[in-house]
Design a protein around this motif. Sequence first.
Motif, PDB file in Angstrom:
ATOM      1  N   MET A 143       9.900 -29.469   0.778  1.00 45.66           N
ATOM      2  CA  MET A 143      10.142 -28.632  -0.387  1.00 45.66           C
ATOM      3  C   MET A 143      11.096 -29.300  -1.376  1.00 45.66           C
ATOM      4  SD  MET A 143       8.165 -26.085   0.000  1.00 45.66           S
ATOM      5  CE  MET A 143       8.749 -25.038  -1.337  1.00 45.66           C
ATOM      6  N   GLU A 144      11.983 -30.164  -0.878  1.00 46.25           N
ATOM      7  CA  GLU A 144      12.918 -30.864  -1.750  1.00 46.25           C
ATOM      8  C   GLU A 144      12.269 -32.016  -2.498  1.00 46.25           C
ATOM      9  OE1 GLU A 144      16.219 -30.619  -2.614  1.00 46.25           O
ATOM     10  OE2 GLU A 144      16.160 -28.632  -1.740  1.00 46.25           O
ATOM     11  N   ASN A 145      11.176 -32.551  -1.949  1.00 46.34           N
ATOM     12  CA  ASN A 145      10.636 -33.801  -2.478  1.00 46.34           C
ATOM     13  C   ASN A 145       9.288 -33.707  -3.177  1.00 46.34           C
ATOM     14  OD1 ASN A 145      12.467 -36.188  -1.631  1.00 46.34           O
ATOM     15  ND2 ASN A 145      12.404 -34.891   0.177  1.00 46.34           N
ATOM     16  N   VAL A 146       8.720 -32.530  -3.236  1.00 45.18           N
ATOM     17  CA  VAL A 146       7.437 -32.370  -3.909  1.00 45.18           C
ATOM     18  C   VAL A 146       7.653 -31.823  -5.310  1.00 45.18           C
ATOM     19  CG1 VAL A 146       5.220 -31.175  -3.887  1.00 45.18           C
ATOM     20  CG2 VAL A 146       6.169 -32.054  -1.762  1.00 45.18           C
ATOM     21  N   LEU A 147       7.023 -32.432  -6.286  1.00 48.27           N
ATOM     22  CA  LEU A 147       7.173 -32.009  -7.670  1.00 48.27           C
ATOM     23  C   LEU A 147       6.771 -30.553  -7.864  1.00 48.27           C
ATOM     24  CD1 LEU A 147       5.661 -35.078  -9.555  1.00 48.27           C
ATOM     25  CD2 LEU A 147       8.066 -34.421  -9.473  1.00 48.27           C
ATOM     26  N   CYS A 148       7.565 -29.854  -8.664  1.00 49.73           N
ATOM     27  CA  CYS A 148       7.247 -28.486  -9.114  1.00 49.73           C
ATOM     28  C   CYS A 148       7.247 -27.444  -8.004  1.00 49.73           C
ATOM     29  CB  CYS A 148       5.886 -28.453  -9.824  1.00 49.73           C
ATOM     30  SG  CYS A 148       5.694 -29.655 -11.139  1.00 49.73           S
ATOM     31  N   ALA A 149       7.678 -27.817  -6.796  1.00 51.21           N
ATOM     32  CA  ALA A 149       7.633 -26.872  -5.682  1.00 51.21           C
ATOM     33  C   ALA A 149       8.754 -25.844  -5.772  1.00 51.21           C
ATOM     34  CB  ALA A 149       7.716 -27.620  -4.361  1.00 51.21           C
ATOM     35  N   THR A 150       8.404 -24.576  -5.637  1.00 49.50           N
ATOM     36  CA  THR A 150       9.385 -23.499  -5.609  1.00 49.50           C
ATOM     37  C   THR A 150       9.181 -22.706  -4.323  1.00 49.50           C
ATOM     38  OG1 THR A 150       7.949 -21.867  -6.684  1.00 49.50           O
ATOM     39  CG2 THR A 150       9.254 -23.326  -8.122  1.00 49.50           C
ATOM     40  N   GLN A 151      10.103 -21.776  -4.061  1.00 48.23           N
ATOM     41  CA  GLN A 151       9.996 -20.963  -2.857  1.00 48.23           C
ATOM     42  C   GLN A 151       8.668 -20.201  -2.819  1.00 48.23           C
ATOM     43  OE1 GLN A 151      12.061 -20.936  -0.306  1.00 48.23           O
ATOM     44  NE2 GLN A 151      10.862 -19.426   0.821  1.00 48.23           N
ATOM     45  N   GLU A 152       8.211 -19.781  -3.989  1.00 46.07           N
ATOM     46  CA  GLU A 152       6.955 -19.043  -4.056  1.00 46.07           C
ATOM     47  C   GLU A 152       5.756 -19.905  -3.646  1.00 46.07           C
ATOM     48  OE1 GLU A 152       9.298 -19.001  -6.393  1.00 46.07           O
ATOM     49  OE2 GLU A 152       9.994 -16.948  -6.026  1.00 46.07           O
ATOM     50  N   ASP A 153       5.902 -21.214  -3.751  1.00 44.82           N
ATOM     51  CA  ASP A 153       4.809 -22.125  -3.410  1.00 44.82           C
ATOM     52  C   ASP A 153       4.729 -22.432  -1.915  1.00 44.82           C
ATOM     53  OD1 ASP A 153       3.707 -22.798  -6.042  1.00 44.82           O
ATOM     54  OD2 ASP A 153       5.639 -23.763  -6.413  1.00 44.82           O
ATOM     55  N   GLU A 154       5.761 -22.083  -1.172  1.00 41.01           N
ATOM     56  CA  GLU A 154       5.809 -22.507   0.229  1.00 41.01           C
ATOM     57  C   GLU A 154       4.608 -22.047   1.059  1.00 41.01           C
ATOM     58  OE1 GLU A 154       8.663 -22.310   4.168  1.00 41.01           O
ATOM     59  OE2 GLU A 154       9.601 -22.378   2.193  1.00 41.01           O
ATOM     60  N   PRO A 155       4.193 -20.786   0.987  1.00 38.69           N
ATOM     61  CA  PRO A 155       3.022 -20.385   1.778  1.00 38.69           C
ATOM     62  C   PRO A 155       1.776 -21.219   1.445  1.00 38.69           C
ATOM     63  CG  PRO A 155       4.191 -18.459   0.999  1.00 38.69           C
ATOM     64  CD  PRO A 155       4.791 -19.632   0.277  1.00 38.69           C
ATOM     65  N   ARG A 156       1.584 -21.498   0.166  1.00 34.90           N
ATOM     66  CA  ARG A 156       0.432 -22.297  -0.255  1.00 34.90           C
ATOM     67  C   ARG A 156       0.550 -23.731   0.263  1.00 34.90           C
ATOM     68  NH1 ARG A 156      -0.305 -25.818  -4.242  1.00 34.90           N
ATOM     69  NH2 ARG A 156       1.748 -25.383  -5.157  1.00 34.90           N
TER      70      ARG A 156
END
Length: 254
Positions: A143-156
């Motif tokens: 989650m720290e290293n992927v572009l544009c990743a937010t908490q909301e994106d984690e399930p996806r």
Amino acid sequence: MGLLDQCEELFKTSNLYDVIGVTNDASEAEVRRGYYKVSLQVHPDRSPGDGQATAKFQTLGKVYAVLSDKDQRAIYDEQGIVDEESDSLDQDRNWEEYWRTMFPKITLQDILNFEKSYKDSEEEKHDLMRVYEEHKGDMDMIMENVLCATQEDEPRIRAVLQCAIDSKVLLAHKAFTNESAKKKSSRKRKADKERKEAEEMQKEMGLNSEDSLVAMIKKNQKSKEAGFNNFMDNLEAKYCKKRPSSSSGRKGKK
């Protein structure tokens, strides 16, 4: 003082490739990215405490002017010298304007367009799998290293990686498959805290929604190992105009 001497004095190396952090077999795109990254570090507006920032920025522009010109680069590669009389190294050239012609200011809409096209793309999938392998399935690092990743994106993001694991494209690392609920909860608390801090900053500084979004994006990206520069590299590659052909026009110095 010639360009090579300037590089030695300001960057502690007379090797033009070392100045912008690339190898001598770097492609045109790699040379451009190298110049962009270093220019962000030494730009006078970003380095107010560096008394040599302007000189470094001007010298860096000259380095790129040489390495981006096929004929000049060939001479440098073969003989280790620079044609100081070249129009592209004009002492009166406005290097700030030169920089801006290649890297126009990226707008909020550019960022939003990039995020929209990046998420759920093959490029994002490739990046997710690469980071998963690099960090052995550690979701904190993913989650720290992927572009544009937010908490909301984690399930996806989890679903994408799990699909790759199920299809044997990725190895099943225990850090991913057996992640504790405590660790997941801690990551969520951290994300919630950062969101709250961004909202408080918006109120304190009187930022509008657009300014706030830009600030949060920058804050989020600057905290990533992949780095804000990598994020900007992607945007620059997709949205910034290609540099026009070299001109011998003489303009005032920065």
